[in-house]
Design a protein around this motif. Sequence first.
Motif, short mmCIF file in Angstrom:
data_model
loop_
_atom_site.label_atom_id
_atom_site.label_comp_id
_atom_site.label_asym_id
_atom_site.label_seq_id
_atom_site.Cartn_x
_atom_site.Cartn_y
_atom_site.Cartn_z
N PHE A 121 50.14 -38.14 -22.36
CA PHE A 121 49.88 -36.84 -21.14
C PHE A 121 48.00 -37.26 -21.12
O PHE A 121 47.79 -36.54 -19.61
CB PHE A 121 50.12 -35.95 -21.06
N ALA A 131 51.66 -41.08 -18.93
CA ALA A 131 52.30 -40.90 -18.25
C ALA A 131 52.13 -41.50 -17.02
O ALA A 131 50.65 -41.57 -16.40
CB ALA A 131 53.46 -39.88 -18.07
N GLU A 263 50.28 -30.67 -22.26
CA GLU A 263 49.93 -30.56 -20.95
C GLU A 263 48.81 -30.68 -20.62
O GLU A 263 47.67 -29.16 -21.45
CB GLU A 263 50.59 -29.72 -20.52
N ILE A 272 52.57 -30.50 -14.48
CA ILE A 272 53.59 -31.01 -15.48
C ILE A 272 55.06 -29.76 -15.07
O ILE A 272 55.12 -28.84 -16.36
CB ILE A 272 53.40 -31.51 -16.62
N ARG A 274 58.31 -31.05 -15.80
CA ARG A 274 59.59 -30.88 -16.94
C ARG A 274 59.28 -32.19 -17.11
O ARG A 274 58.82 -33.48 -16.01
CB ARG A 274 61.11 -30.72 -17.01
N TYR A 275 59.73 -33.36 -17.97
CA TYR A 275 59.89 -34.43 -18.38
C TYR A 275 60.91 -35.21 -19.56
O TYR A 275 61.25 -34.40 -20.47
CB TYR A 275 58.27 -35.52 -18.77
N ASP A 276 60.75 -36.67 -19.68
CA ASP A 276 62.13 -37.37 -20.36
C ASP A 276 60.78 -38.45 -20.65
O ASP A 276 60.93 -39.48 -19.48
CB ASP A 276 62.98 -37.58 -19.80
N ALA A 277 60.75 -38.80 -22.30
CA ALA A 277 59.70 -39.71 -21.87
C ALA A 277 60.07 -40.96 -21.60
O ALA A 277 59.27 -42.14 -21.64
CB ALA A 277 58.68 -40.08 -23.23
N ILE A 281 58.90 -38.24 -15.55
CA ILE A 281 58.16 -36.76 -14.77
C ILE A 281 58.22 -36.85 -13.86
O ILE A 281 58.01 -36.90 -12.51
CB ILE A 281 56.59 -37.64 -15.52
#
Length: 661
Positions: A121, A131, A263, A272, A274-277, A281
Amino acid sequence: MAVGHPNACKIVAQLRPATSRRAVLGIVEVCNRMLIRARWPLRAAGQCFCRRAVVQGWAALSIVLASGFPLSAFAAHGFALHGDLKYPPDFKHFDYVNADAPQGGTLTLANPDRRTSFDKFNPFTLKGTSAPGLNALMFESLLISSADETASSYGLLADDVTVAPDELSVTFQIRREARFVNGDPVLASDVKYSYDMLMSKFASPGYRSMCTDVKAVVVTGERTVRFDFKQRNPELPLIVGSLPVFSKKWTEKVSFDKLTFEEPITSGPYKIERYDAGRGIVFARDPKYWGKDLAVRRGTFNFGRVVYRLYKDETAKLEAFKAGEFDAIVEYRSKNWAKSYVGTRFKEGELIKTEFPHRNGAGMQGFVMNMRKPMFQDVRVRQALILALDFEWLNRQLFYGAYKRLDSWFSNSELAASTTFDGKPGPGELALLEPLRAELPAGVFGADVVQPTTNPPRSLRDNLRDARRLLAQAGWTYSDGALRNAKGEPMVFEFLDDGGAMSRVITAYIRNLEKLGIEVNQRTTDFALYQKRLEDFDFDMVSIRFPDSQSPGNELRDRFTAEAAGTPGSDNLFGLKSPAVDKLVDTLLHARSRDELITAGRALDRVLMHGYYIVPNWYSAFHRVAYRKEMAYPTRLPYFYTAEGWILSNWWRNDLVPKTQ
């Protein structure tokens, strides 16, 4: 008119150092308006303006000027590089936003570039891939630029900016209401800490190049910070005012260079959620965002959530848009725009495609030749490689006539050398170029460089003949099925590609080079490795687009100077080391007026074009955007903008507007 007029002294006493320069100049404006009407007493719009008011106003101004205190030393709500600010201190919002835009709903977008995953991040360090959306949605700066002025910025985190009388420092006062997402106030110590991190060896070298004239950052109070400069550079207040600011607490547990998925503690409108690399995001608008009522923020960042979905390639991304998986897409491939944005959804109006005009300078896009490699060090070789590109064929067969050829580093701008009447340097340019004559090719003092064409009566065959002659002069001749030097070594190099839209263009270009006996190996790699090789200057030739600017400044140090050529991660991909270019960049950076900037820009452009460091490509004066019918945008467009940034900051969902009965 006596300088000691008592009421005039009262007016001056109210002009504290934080008074806007526009307020001082306003005295002149009001007095001029009254004097023009020239009637005593004067009645206009139902109000009486008497001679006494005029006398007092002029007396106040005379005290200010007689004191020797320059107007530039007054603080202001913003800073204009040349001339005055368009928007007054009490402005309500920028003209190109809809201040009454409904807020809420979700904006879903695809990855804006080739990144298909991310591992951090922190968008400022070199290692890893950050991201999408972080800079625009989370990080803020002391000043924010307006999109309908060439070089003006207004207070965001700062509520006033004071340039010292000698122009060797600028002081910012941070707004008391400015807050980070954790509720902490934004303080001067945070500004200094952010600056120190950006200047560290772990951050992109572009920041260090931009701030090379900054001597020190001094915290002068809890909410006041001063940037001291090594020398006068009119652009420096804009540069330091645009640097991102973040909290010291972001790196309390992990050092700046080791940050991954911690974060960011920032002051921007989103955080942010939530996210999934590997997939995407989600950003959520902070309901406690401190700056929502500021004039510079009114009507902006209207979406309750912003979602980025990551797609593996451009084809998958386009098909996903047509299937309704996200809300808007910016198209850079003319073939796609002409052929692929069709179907039932477009016919029924569910999906809309529009070309939005802009006034952006075109910047430069092209095939960069890395002069760190011996074969590209001869200018005649570089000229020959430029002759091998058949733009007219590409525009006709691949681009559907959508583009114009780039003929300048500042195309579509008044800074382009080609905008002069006869193509030759004018008196102002010659004054800058003559002292450098010994370091420059003779052609610089003649007509500007004209890109080769295959329009009749010229042809590709003619251009390749000229290219072969130049190569022979440089010691490269055709023998035993290849172009060879005096040692018999063939000319072989690699074209590094990230697998994007340029692949078919590169293939066509390579075919033409093969006709000269040059062997080119097209190497396609993933985005992360591609970026790493660029940062290490580990390539022969690569396709690059350099961002445009209406008022180019310190980014030119990172792009063209000898110092940047030896700094990994810099924009000087060419390996350009030219004392003359260094001097012209310095002259441009110290321009005192817009006219001086234009003259220096044209002189620099002329020298760069005669260096033949890049195979120029093409440009368009429109943004091509397709979007769902639920999306809406202001009726008045900005002048200078990127399509992605405009969608993020200025659009909204029209399905949130209550329907009238």
